[in-house]
Write a protein that holds these residues in place. Sequence first.
Motif, PDB file in Angstrom:
ATOM      1  N   VAL A 162      17.822  36.525  62.817  1.00  0.00           N
ATOM      2  CA  VAL A 162      17.270  37.146  61.605  1.00  0.00           C
ATOM      3  C   VAL A 162      15.740  37.177  61.608  1.00  0.00           C
ATOM      4  CG1 VAL A 162      17.288  37.161  59.075  1.00  0.00           C
ATOM      5  CG2 VAL A 162      19.329  36.449  60.313  1.00  0.00           C
ATOM      6  N   THR A 163      15.132  36.013  61.810  1.00  0.00           N
ATOM      7  CA  THR A 163      13.653  35.978  61.758  1.00  0.00           C
ATOM      8  C   THR A 163      13.016  35.422  63.023  1.00  0.00           C
ATOM      9  OG1 THR A 163      13.695  33.762  60.829  1.00  0.00           O
ATOM     10  CG2 THR A 163      13.574  35.572  59.248  1.00  0.00           C
ATOM     11  N   SER A 164      13.799  34.749  63.891  1.00  0.00           N
ATOM     12  CA  SER A 164      13.228  33.899  64.956  1.00  0.00           C
ATOM     13  C   SER A 164      12.394  32.796  64.325  1.00  0.00           C
ATOM     14  CB  SER A 164      12.407  34.716  65.941  1.00  0.00           C
ATOM     15  OG  SER A 164      13.242  35.649  66.590  1.00  0.00           O
ATOM     16  N   ASN A 165      11.427  32.266  65.094  1.00  0.00           N
ATOM     17  CA  ASN A 165      10.676  31.114  64.579  1.00  0.00           C
ATOM     18  C   ASN A 165       9.747  31.518  63.433  1.00  0.00           C
ATOM     19  OD1 ASN A 165       9.098  32.284  67.128  1.00  0.00           O
ATOM     20  ND2 ASN A 165       7.582  31.470  65.702  1.00  0.00           N
ATOM     21  N   PRO A 166       9.433  30.546  62.551  1.00  0.00           N
ATOM     22  CA  PRO A 166       8.361  30.816  61.579  1.00  0.00           C
ATOM     23  C   PRO A 166       7.020  30.867  62.310  1.00  0.00           C
ATOM     24  CG  PRO A 166       9.327  28.640  61.205  1.00  0.00           C
ATOM     25  CD  PRO A 166      10.026  29.214  62.390  1.00  0.00           C
ATOM     26  N   SER A 167       5.988  31.376  61.660  1.00  0.00           N
ATOM     27  CA  SER A 167       4.680  31.567  62.288  1.00  0.00           C
ATOM     28  C   SER A 167       4.225  30.320  63.050  1.00  0.00           C
ATOM     29  CB  SER A 167       3.648  31.911  61.199  1.00  0.00           C
ATOM     30  OG  SER A 167       2.383  31.420  61.566  1.00  0.00           O
ATOM     31  N   SER A 168       3.833  30.520  64.314  1.00  0.00           N
ATOM     32  CA  SER A 168       3.394  29.395  65.160  1.00  0.00           C
ATOM     33  C   SER A 168       2.174  28.710  64.540  1.00  0.00           C
ATOM     34  CB  SER A 168       3.068  29.900  66.567  1.00  0.00           C
ATOM     35  OG  SER A 168       2.081  30.918  66.488  1.00  0.00           O
ATOM     36  N   ILE A 169       1.269  29.509  63.989  1.00  0.00           N
ATOM     37  CA  ILE A 169       0.021  28.968  63.433  1.00  0.00           C
ATOM     38  C   ILE A 169       0.333  28.111  62.201  1.00  0.00           C
ATOM     39  CG2 ILE A 169      -2.186  29.667  62.387  1.00  0.00           C
ATOM     40  CD1 ILE A 169      -1.454  32.367  64.197  1.00  0.00           C
ATOM     41  N   SER A 170       1.215  28.612  61.373  1.00  0.00           N
ATOM     42  CA  SER A 170       1.605  27.849  60.174  1.00  0.00           C
ATOM     43  C   SER A 170       2.300  26.546  60.562  1.00  0.00           C
ATOM     44  CB  SER A 170       2.545  28.673  59.301  1.00  0.00           C
ATOM     45  OG  SER A 170       1.912  29.845  58.864  1.00  0.00           O
ATOM     46  N   GLN A 171       3.046  26.588  61.655  1.00  0.00           N
ATOM     47  CA  GLN A 171       3.721  25.356  62.089  1.00  0.00           C
ATOM     48  C   GLN A 171       2.701  24.298  62.494  1.00  0.00           C
ATOM     49  OE1 GLN A 171       7.384  25.452  64.482  1.00  0.00           O
ATOM     50  NE2 GLN A 171       7.118  27.672  64.583  1.00  0.00           N
ATOM     51  N   TRP A 172       1.678  24.705  63.236  1.00  0.00           N
ATOM     52  CA  TRP A 172       0.658  23.725  63.655  1.00  0.00           C
ATOM     53  C   TRP A 172      -0.129  23.227  62.446  1.00  0.00           C
ATOM     54  CZ3 TRP A 172       0.940  21.006  67.814  1.00  0.00           C
ATOM     55  CH2 TRP A 172       1.644  21.515  68.916  1.00  0.00           C
ATOM     56  N   ALA A 173      -0.392  24.114  61.506  1.00  0.00           N
ATOM     57  CA  ALA A 173      -1.084  23.679  60.281  1.00  0.00           C
ATOM     58  C   ALA A 173      -0.218  22.665  59.528  1.00  0.00           C
ATOM     59  CB  ALA A 173      -1.366  24.892  59.395  1.00  0.00           C
ATOM     60  N   SER A 174       1.104  22.866  59.557  1.00  0.00           N
ATOM     61  CA  SER A 174       2.008  21.967  58.834  1.00  0.00           C
ATOM     62  C   SER A 174       2.094  20.592  59.492  1.00  0.00           C
ATOM     63  CB  SER A 174       3.403  22.583  58.739  1.00  0.00           C
ATOM     64  OG  SER A 174       3.320  23.817  58.066  1.00  0.00           O
TER      65      SER A 174
END
Length: 400
Positions: free
Chosen positions: A267-279
């Motif tokens: 459906v979407t694949s991964n959430p944003s890579s940048i947002s993941q690192w920020a998280s």
Amino acid sequence: MKLSRRIGRIRPSATLSINAKAKALSRSGVSIINFGIGEPGFDTPENIRKAAMESICSGQTRYTAVGGIDELKDAVCGAVKADYGLSYGRENVLISCGGKHALYNLFMTLLDPGDEVIIPSPYWVSYPDMIDLAGAKQVIAPCTEKDGFMLQAADLERAITPNTRLLILNSPSNPTGKYYGADELKALAEVLLRHENVLIASDDIYYRILFGGRKWVSLGMVEEKLRGRIFIINGVSKTYCMTGWRIGYLIGDPMVIKAATDFQSQVTSNPSSISQWASVEALTGDQKSAVEMTQTFEKRCKLVLERISDLGEVSCVEPDGTFYVFPDFSAHFGKKFGGRTINGSLDLTDFLMEEAHVAVVPGNAFGEDNCLRFSYALSMEEIEQGFDAVKKALKKLGRG
Ligand SMILES: Cc1ncc(COP(=O)(O)O)c(C=O)c1O
């Protein structure tokens, strides 16, 4: 053009349409005080923004693993260990595009037509529509103001049938701000232990915004035997003022997590890579800003409660956390202004928008028409101005 039957059943988000109305009035030159906002209203803390920029500069800009990077899964497990005292591994975690996406993935993974989902009311606006999209049946369990709008064990017992698959529990709650303490959770756990087919979706998205020194507690912490049946939904949106970054997570049984990850992969694949690192930085870095934000909301909440009690004929359950309050305005229903009668929360919302230039969300969107939801993601001055205007407008309503 013909649209699907599925989409025909979806109601547009009440919160978004209020904001659209408020914006349209603002564009025409009217200044609106917006109590309708569903986000903290602060900028994302600097350490988190910096981590995002560093991830871009170091090339973390490609697809990641569908279910999220290991570093973020580890950070989630660390936060849950620290805050819940519960041990989970990477296999228990799916990272998604916000708490909303985590919930939807769970519903699509668990529910079949004919399955029943118990939703205590008042509820967060999106649950009923998501359950509907997943093809399951909503079973609304009304909660009363007298009980602090919290689900009572006897009402849970009554709502359970052989078809019940899932109970949604949201604590602290949007829209009421009420939180389930250990005693309340134990009473619900007793019922749930008798019904072993019922799973639990624990939507903990506001869990760090608690007032009065309250300590976080959730169902899996009070009853070990339920842990395998509980799915935790959480995310960085509210705690770290990261609503736009779209990172949420689902924690629970590894088989369900694997299936939900497969669903997300299509459906979407991964959430944003940048947002993941920020998280990763949000969850493992300095927590000062999250603590300060809660203190600010607690101060605002006190002011809002004072101003509500000063309105007259409005009752209100005192919130334990979040940045929402859900007062009961039904004493004003049946009153008139300019030839029109206020018959419910929608009419009152329109009246307040037009006469007080104040935007709120009607309680009927949350399954409780007697109330209005006020979000206090506003400055103290705006809160004062807003309630001055509400008080003045309510005085214009009459029985004649
Ligand atoms: C109760 C509740 N659950 C989940 C969410 C979704 O949060 P997110 O913005 O991370 O999708 C919200 C957002 O308003 C919420 O109020």
